[in-house]
Enzyme design. Structure first.
Site, PDB file in Angstrom:
ATOM      1  NE  ARG A 653      -0.963 -11.613  -0.785  1.00 36.93           N
ATOM      2  CZ  ARG A 653      -2.282 -11.778  -0.849  1.00 36.93           C
ATOM      3  NH1 ARG A 653      -3.026 -11.668   0.227  1.00 36.93           N
ATOM      4  NH2 ARG A 653      -2.847 -12.062  -2.010  1.00 36.93           N
ATOM      5  N   PRO A 657       2.885  -4.693  -5.948  1.00 45.24           N
ATOM      6  CG  PRO A 657       3.897  -6.696  -6.560  1.00 45.24           C
ATOM      7  CD  PRO A 657       2.563  -6.011  -6.513  1.00 45.24           C
ATOM      8  CD  GLU A 730       4.880   6.544   8.497  1.00 44.21           C
ATOM      9  OE1 GLU A 730       5.117   7.515   9.201  1.00 44.21           O
ATOM     10  OE2 GLU A 730       4.056   5.642   8.813  1.00 44.21           O
TER      11      GLU A 730
HETATM   12  N1  MCN Z   1       1.001  -1.351  -0.051  1.00 44.67           N
HETATM   13  C1  MCN Z   1       0.994  -2.608  -0.619  1.00 44.67           C
HETATM   14  N2  MCN Z   1       1.244  -3.711   0.150  1.00 44.67           N
HETATM   15  C2  MCN Z   1       1.429  -3.588   1.485  1.00 44.67           C
HETATM   16  C3  MCN Z   1       1.367  -2.325   2.091  1.00 44.67           C
HETATM   17  C4  MCN Z   1       1.145  -1.212   1.297  1.00 44.67           C
HETATM   18  O1  MCN Z   1       0.775  -2.718  -1.835  1.00 44.67           O
HETATM   19  N3  MCN Z   1       1.671  -4.660   2.216  1.00 44.67           N
HETATM   20  C5  MCN Z   1       0.943  -0.154  -0.918  1.00 44.67           C
HETATM   21  C6  MCN Z   1      -0.459   0.288  -1.280  1.00 44.67           C
HETATM   22  O2  MCN Z   1      -0.443   0.871  -2.559  1.00 44.67           O
HETATM   23  C7  MCN Z   1      -0.748   1.347  -0.220  1.00 44.67           C
HETATM   24  C8  MCN Z   1       0.604   1.970  -0.012  1.00 44.67           C
HETATM   25  O3  MCN Z   1       1.558   0.916  -0.245  1.00 44.67           O
HETATM   26  O4  MCN Z   1      -1.685   2.272  -0.700  1.00 44.67           O
HETATM   27  C9  MCN Z   1       0.851   2.555   1.390  1.00 44.67           C
HETATM   28  O5  MCN Z   1       0.350   1.692   2.356  1.00 44.67           O
HETATM   29  P1  MCN Z   1       0.665   1.831   3.917  1.00 44.67           P
HETATM   30  O6  MCN Z   1       2.060   1.495   4.181  1.00 44.67           O
HETATM   31  O7  MCN Z   1      -0.400   1.098   4.660  1.00 44.67           O
HETATM   32  O8  MCN Z   1       0.519   3.404   4.220  1.00 44.67           O
HETATM   33  P2  MCN Z   1      -0.830   4.247   4.296  1.00 44.67           P
HETATM   34  O9  MCN Z   1      -1.757   3.836   3.241  1.00 44.67           O
HETATM   35  O10 MCN Z   1      -1.286   4.334   5.706  1.00 44.67           O
HETATM   36  O11 MCN Z   1      -0.283   5.671   3.806  1.00 44.67           O
HETATM   37  C10 MCN Z   1       0.338   6.559   4.683  1.00 44.67           C
HETATM   38  C11 MCN Z   1       1.852   6.538   4.528  1.00 44.67           C
HETATM   39  C12 MCN Z   1       2.429   7.555   5.396  1.00 44.67           C
HETATM   40  S1  MCN Z   1       2.127   7.414   7.042  1.00 44.67           S
HETATM   41  C13 MCN Z   1       3.116   8.629   4.879  1.00 44.67           C
HETATM   42  S2  MCN Z   1       3.805   9.760   5.933  1.00 44.67           S
HETATM   43  C14 MCN Z   1       3.265   8.749   3.452  1.00 44.67           C
HETATM   44  C15 MCN Z   1       3.153   7.459   2.743  1.00 44.67           C
HETATM   45  O12 MCN Z   1       2.159   6.728   3.159  1.00 44.67           O
HETATM   46  N4  MCN Z   1       2.876   9.863   2.804  1.00 44.67           N
HETATM   47  C16 MCN Z   1       2.769   9.807   1.437  1.00 44.67           C
HETATM   48  N5  MCN Z   1       3.341   7.480   1.421  1.00 44.67           N
HETATM   49  C17 MCN Z   1       3.018   8.586   0.720  1.00 44.67           C
HETATM   50  N6  MCN Z   1       2.955   8.564  -0.626  1.00 44.67           N
HETATM   51  C18 MCN Z   1       2.562   9.669  -1.299  1.00 44.67           C
HETATM   52  N7  MCN Z   1       2.485   9.585  -2.644  1.00 44.67           N
HETATM   53  N8  MCN Z   1       2.257  10.822  -0.665  1.00 44.67           N
HETATM   54  C19 MCN Z   1       2.346  10.924   0.681  1.00 44.67           C
HETATM   55  O13 MCN Z   1       2.028  12.044   1.296  1.00 44.67           O
HETATM   56 MO1  MOS Z   2       2.713   9.415   8.171  1.00 47.61          MO
HETATM   57  S1  MOS Z   2       4.079  10.702   9.025  1.00 47.61           S
HETATM   58  O1  MOS Z   2       2.332   8.662   9.706  1.00 47.61           O
HETATM   59  O2  MOS Z   2       1.337  10.433   7.918  1.00 47.61           O
END
Ligand code: MCN
Ligand code: MOS
Length: 763
Positions: A653, A657, A730
């Site tokens: 989910r 989006p 990622e």
């Molecule tokens: N999200 C969503 N629905 C989901 C999952 C995520 O809407 N099911 C959206 C949300 O807006 C959430 C974003 O995607 O804030 C990222 O969620 P998630 O996949 O959980 O990742 P994290 O919040 O843990 O963010 C870290 C991830 C990683 S590990 C790297 S590396 C990375 C990335 O995010 N670095 C980024 N995206 C980045 N984006 C920006 N702009 N800058 C970075 O340095």
């Molecule tokens: Mo992302 S490389 O796990 O911060």
């Protein structure tokens, strides 16, 4: 602490989970209203600069500091001679060596560009000038340049990263069709727009650090342990971050230097890394080499995969870049063997860079699978579908959700894959060769506990409070949406407060685990806050609802009402006034019931100790994607342009989006950079990173990026997270480079197995 107020865009439902609310801190960032770590006005701040080694291996024998100390405005020079009194901090998992001193400016030199001294002065310019006056003498030792250096050897086998089942070698030998090749990826760097740096200030035995952080609680622990402070004496402030991509997850040596200098001077110290220093003060993605052998039947049924991977690491830490991370789970295969080795070379310890492991791993297996397709004359899409993994052959567990088949078929439809002609060099426009290729990607679902606080204020506003961070991925925005939905309050009435280690503990914004983790915590807390408010409204002697005889109430659109819809209805401010309350505060966490007592002190969220991997349960849980790339290659010059991409994703989910599509596109753009441009060049004479700046280390610009169509094929996965989402941040980069390499092969008939796909390899 910065309070973000969401502004609504588009329709009313945009403010709820699943809505397309825009990033509401975006405007602040692009207009300069957001304050970054190095911009905080801190009174009396002194400026530190780092001095880095000019040799790659050996020892610093002496540093003559006299001229630097005599230079105008110089306050302090730190060298390996200085006893800073620091102790080694825990690793990611919270394991801490006992009584081990820590030297952020070590005498032993392990790589070119290692910090060996620091100069602190009244201004940055004075510090830079004085730093040039240091006279440094070395005792140089032989160095190991890279993975290809004969002195590097075969490295060390990482048993925990090796995997096997069936009899891969025998099944490979018995397979009627075999391919075997080596794939390699170079050193790659994060190149976040905001360079690293910090401001450190001591107030007695309390330390405040303004530093961009992907994990305020993890970094709080790093600093506290270095300086022997109780956790609560350290505060990390990081409300805005200009990208991290994995580089800002832990405190680094320069942070220890700045904080130690501030303590010595009794004055706040600011240390800004130069762009070149961002190439050696922390590591990017390690260079990798891997051989993949595939055995199959003549009609394309995989019989065996044998994988042998190597990545470079530093001489002082075994950091894996696991080239065998995606190999075991993308396809159905009964015989499998994978080994990963780390090879120490004289380089800064590599770090995590968007999609660590999975990224180079997918480059190997996804190129290999297309090599097999061409060898047997089968459409690479058909070959992938034929070997579709109905469950996880590595863990033996069923997938929680895996819509990779849908990603492949719906992606192919949107791309127009059926119009492809199979033979290499068979599609062209004049002297432009056109090629199509596929690359699948995957990223594990990691789950971690988090806490959150909801504050209902007298003025009727609701605050969502967490130590989590937003480096651009949308945390502020999705948390407002989550609280809006769970509480029943419109998103405009919600403020989100993030990025401070004093706030409730949170998972790292790393491993794509933050969104699933922190939305779960906020959802739980917001629902609890709503229940608490209803309880007060029903039971508080001052509550006007006492006279209504209602035994339950609803909260919707920010109003609390008797359910019939005709009785008493108050907005939050009216109710808070009637109750005589200034504030109601509710905190919850997502630790299991038997671990509710855990706190920061014992690693609830300041280490990775409680992070659950993708198969720590009944299912195997991952995000999935399929990229379809079209390239245009100039037949005469070998220049490659990506002219079109369609990518289909299963990330469960989507909380928002619009954010997700940006995350996917951002990952794909980095993947295009990886495929075509990115490569750290090392000077063979001294092991120095030559292209250590954004002029020479090429990342994509707008002109390099074509139309990127992204499609969601996911369904909610409630095994993966409370709200049904899987990781998003990622997976987008994973599989892009092989899709492009495969397209380049289709266009040109040339199989390039080492990234990047530069023109000299094609002509
Ligand atoms: N999200 C969503 N629905 C989901 C999952 C995520 O809407 N099911 C959206 C949300 O807006 C959430 C974003 O995607 O804030 C990222 O969620 P998630 O996949 O959980 O990742 P994290 O919040 O843990 O963010 C870290 C991830 C990683 S590990 C790297 S590396 C990375 C990335 O995010 N670095 C980024 N995206 C980045 N984006 C920006 N702009 N800058 C970075 O340095
Ligand atoms: Mo992302 S490389 O796990 O911060």
């Amino acid at each position: 602490m910065t309070i973000m107020e969401p502004r609504k865009h588009g329709s009313a439902s945009d403010g709820l989970v699943g809505g397309r609310l825009s990033r509401f801190e975006g405007r602040m960032k692009i207009t300069g209203a957001a304050t970054y770590a190095l911009e905080y006005p801190v009174e009396g701040v002194a400026h530190a600069v780092l001095v880095q080694s000019t040799i790659a291996a050996g020892r610093v024998t002496s540093i003559d500091t006299s001229a630097a100390l005599a230079a105008p405005g110089v306050l302090l020079v730190l060298t390996p001679e200085d006893e800073l009194g620091l102790m080694t901090a825990s690793d990611w998992y919270g394991n801490r060596p006992e009584n081990q001193p820590y030297f952020p400016l070590p005498r032993e030199v392990s790589y070119n560009g290692q910090s060996i001294a620091a100069v602190v002065a009244e201004s940055r310019e004075l510090a830079v000038e004085a730093a040039k006056l240091l006279r440094i003498a070395y005792d140089e030792a032989p160095r190991v340049a890279d993975l290809y250096d004969p002195a590097a050897g075969k490295g060390k086998l990482m048993e925990n990263l090796s995997a096997g089942w069936g009899d891969a070698e025998a099944a490979l030998a018995a397979s009627p069709v075999r391919i075997e090749a080596e794939y390699s990826t170079p050193r790659e760097y994060h190149v976040a727009m905001e360079p690293h740096g910090l401001t450190a200030r001591w107030d007695g035995d309390r330390l405040t650090v303004w530093e961009p952080s992907q994990w305020t609680h993890g970094m709080q622990r790093n600093y506290a342990e270095w300086f022997g402070l109780p956790l609560e004496n350290v505060q990390i402030v990081s409300p805005f971050i200009g990208g991290g991509f994995g580089s800002k997850g832990v405190a680094l040596a320069y942070g220890a230097v700045a904080a130690a200098a501030a303590r010595k001077l009794g004055r706040p110290v600011r240390l800004a890394l130069t762009r070149p220093q961002n190439f050696t003060s922390y590591g990017g993605r390690a260079a990798t080499r891997q051989t993949i052998a595939l055995g199959a039947t003549e009609d394309g049924v995989l019989q065996a995969i044998v994988h042998r991977g190597f990545n470079e690491t530093s001489t002082y830490a075994d950091v894996p870049e696991q080239t065998g991370a995606a190999t075991p789970i993308l396809y159905k295969v009964e015989n499998f063997s994978s080994q990963s080795r780390v090879v120490p070379v004289n380089v800064v310890s590599p770090g995590a860079l968007r999609g660590p492991g999975k990224n180079p791993s997918a480059f190997g297996i996804e190129c290999a699978i297309e090599e097999l397709a061409y060898k047997i004359g089968m459409d690479p899409l058909e070959l992938r579908l034929k070997n579709y993994a109905d469950h996880d052959y590595q863990s033996g567990k069923p997938w929680s959700t895996r819509r990779l088949r849908e990603a492949l078929t719906e992606g192919a439809d949107a791309f127009g894959w059926s119009k492809r002609s199979h033979a290499p060099r068979s599609m062209r426009e004049g002297r432009t060769l056109i090629g199509w290729g596929i690359g699948c990607g995957t990223f594990p679902v990691l789950r971690a506990p988090s806490a959150a606080m909801i504050r209902i204020l007298g003025n009727g506003r609701v605050e969502v409070v967490s130590g989590a961070i937003d480096m651009g991925q949308g945390t502020y925005t999705i948390l407002a949406q989550t609280a809006s939905e769970a509480f029943g309050v419109p998103v405009e009435q919600i403020d989100v407060v993030l990025g401070d280690s004093r706030l409730p503990g949170s998972a790292i914004a790393g491993g794509s685990m933050l969104a699933g983790s922190i939305t779960g915590a906020v959802h739980k807390t917001a629902a609890a806050a709503r229940d608490e408010l209803i309880g007060l409204a029903l039971n508080d002697p001052m509550s006007p609802f006492r006279d209504t005889g209602a035994n339950t109430l609803t909260v919707s659109e920010g109003r609390i009402s008797v359910p019939s819809g005709e009785g008493l209805s108050l907005d939050l401010a009216e109710l808070m006034a009637a109750l005589g309350r200034e504030e109601i505060e509710v905190t919850r966490n997502t630790l299991p019931d038997d671990a509710q007592g855990l706190t920061d002190q014992n690693n609830a969220w300041s280490s990775m100790a409680r992070v659950q991997g993708p198969t720590m349960g009944d299912y195997s849980m991952h995000s999935w994607c399929a990229h379809f790339a079209e390239v245009r290659v100039d037949e005469d010059f070998g220049t490659v342009r990506v002219s079109r991409m369609v990518s289909a994703f299963d990330c469960g989910r989507l909380y928002n989006p619009k954010m997700v599509e940006s995350q996917w596109r951002g990952g794909i753009i980095m993947g295009i950079g990886q495929a075509l441009f990115e490569e750290g060049h090392v000077d063979g004479r001294n092991g120095r990173t030559v292209n250590n700046n954004v002029g020479d280390y090429l990342v994509p610009t707008n002109a390099d990026i074509p139309d990127l169509q992204v499609i969601s094929v996911g369904v909610p996965d409630y095994e993966a997270s409370a709200l049904g989402g899987k990781g998003v941040g990622e997976v987008g980069i994973v599989g892009v480079a092989p899709a492009i390499a495969n397209a380049v092969f289709h266009a040109t008939g040339k199989r390039i197995r080492d990234l990047p796909l530069t023109l000299e390899k094609l002509i």
